[in-house]
Write a protein that holds these residues in place. Structure first.
Motif, PDB file in Angstrom:
ATOM      1  N   PRO A  39      15.922  41.743  33.327  1.00  0.00           N
ATOM      2  CA  PRO A  39      14.491  41.454  33.256  1.00  0.00           C
ATOM      3  C   PRO A  39      13.810  42.467  32.332  1.00  0.00           C
ATOM      4  CG  PRO A  39      15.237  41.642  35.541  1.00  0.00           C
ATOM      5  CD  PRO A  39      16.346  42.136  34.671  1.00  0.00           C
ATOM      6  N   TRP A  40      12.810  42.024  31.574  1.00  0.00           N
ATOM      7  CA  TRP A  40      12.097  42.934  30.675  1.00  0.00           C
ATOM      8  C   TRP A  40      10.617  42.572  30.675  1.00  0.00           C
ATOM      9  CZ3 TRP A  40       9.360  40.645  26.807  1.00  0.00           C
ATOM     10  CH2 TRP A  40       9.740  39.351  26.437  1.00  0.00           C
ATOM     11  N   ALA A  41       9.812  43.544  30.301  1.00  0.00           N
ATOM     12  CA  ALA A  41       8.373  43.326  30.127  1.00  0.00           C
ATOM     13  C   ALA A  41       7.877  44.332  29.098  1.00  0.00           C
ATOM     14  CB  ALA A  41       7.642  43.517  31.456  1.00  0.00           C
ATOM     15  N   ARG A  42       6.918  43.911  28.281  1.00  0.00           N
ATOM     16  CA  ARG A  42       6.307  44.854  27.343  1.00  0.00           C
ATOM     17  C   ARG A  42       4.891  44.391  27.051  1.00  0.00           C
ATOM     18  NH1 ARG A  42      10.251  42.803  23.452  1.00  0.00           N
ATOM     19  NH2 ARG A  42       9.264  41.085  22.367  1.00  0.00           N
TER      20      ARG A  42
ATOM     21  N   LEU B 281       0.586  41.199  28.021  1.00  0.00           N
ATOM     22  CA  LEU B 281       1.868  41.410  28.694  1.00  0.00           C
ATOM     23  C   LEU B 281       2.772  40.227  28.382  1.00  0.00           C
ATOM     24  CD1 LEU B 281       3.701  42.867  30.760  1.00  0.00           C
ATOM     25  CD2 LEU B 281       2.628  41.453  32.518  1.00  0.00           C
ATOM     26  N   SER B 282       3.963  40.501  27.910  1.00  0.00           N
ATOM     27  CA  SER B 282       4.963  39.438  27.795  1.00  0.00           C
ATOM     28  C   SER B 282       6.168  39.902  28.583  1.00  0.00           C
ATOM     29  CB  SER B 282       5.313  39.129  26.337  1.00  0.00           C
ATOM     30  OG  SER B 282       5.826  40.254  25.700  1.00  0.00           O
ATOM     31  N   GLU B 283       6.817  38.946  29.226  1.00  0.00           N
ATOM     32  CA  GLU B 283       7.965  39.301  30.056  1.00  0.00           C
ATOM     33  C   GLU B 283       8.967  38.170  30.027  1.00  0.00           C
ATOM     34  OE1 GLU B 283       6.572  39.969  34.014  1.00  0.00           O
ATOM     35  OE2 GLU B 283       5.281  38.216  33.970  1.00  0.00           O
TER      36      GLU B 283
END
Length: 115
Positions: A88-91, A97-99
């Motif tokens: 899982p990633w988020a930035r 916010l995109s994830e």
């Protein structure tokens, strides 16, 4: 910070079909820099596969090292995946916010190929 890697377990009945040809994964598309594996320095590739399980289909983008790509891989080819992990990633980019989930596998094999 270390990323959480989750091993993905697939049902025996799960079918995977290659959706796109493998393309080199870009670390910096504008500069033309290709992504490489941190440990082996091997070029990384991405391709889309369709996962079909219990009457539903999911589209997944999987990253693999070059050595994990089978010869003769074509879109529409049934494949089997080895050591599939989800990260899982988020930035936050431009205040948004995109994830998502990044998928990484050790290798793909053409389904039905001799073991």
């Amino acid at each position: 910070m270390a990323m959480t890697r989750i091993r993905v377990g697939l049902l025996p009945s799960t079918q995977l079909i290659a959706g796109t040809p493998p393309m080199p994964k870009m670390k910096d598309p504008e500069a033309g820099v290709v992504a490489v594996d941190r440990d082996t320095q091997e070029t990384l590739y991405t391709l889309t596969v369709f996962l079909m399980e219990e009457g539903r289909a999911e589209q997944m983008k999987i990253t693999l090292p070059e050595s994990g790509l089978p010869k003769g891989l074509q879109p529409g080819t049934p494949v089997q995946v080895t050591d599939l992990f989800a990260t899982p990633w988020a930035r936050i980019f431009n205040g948004q916010l995109s994830e998502g989930v990044a998928y990484r596998a050790a290798k793909l094999e053409l389904a039905g190929a001799a073991k």
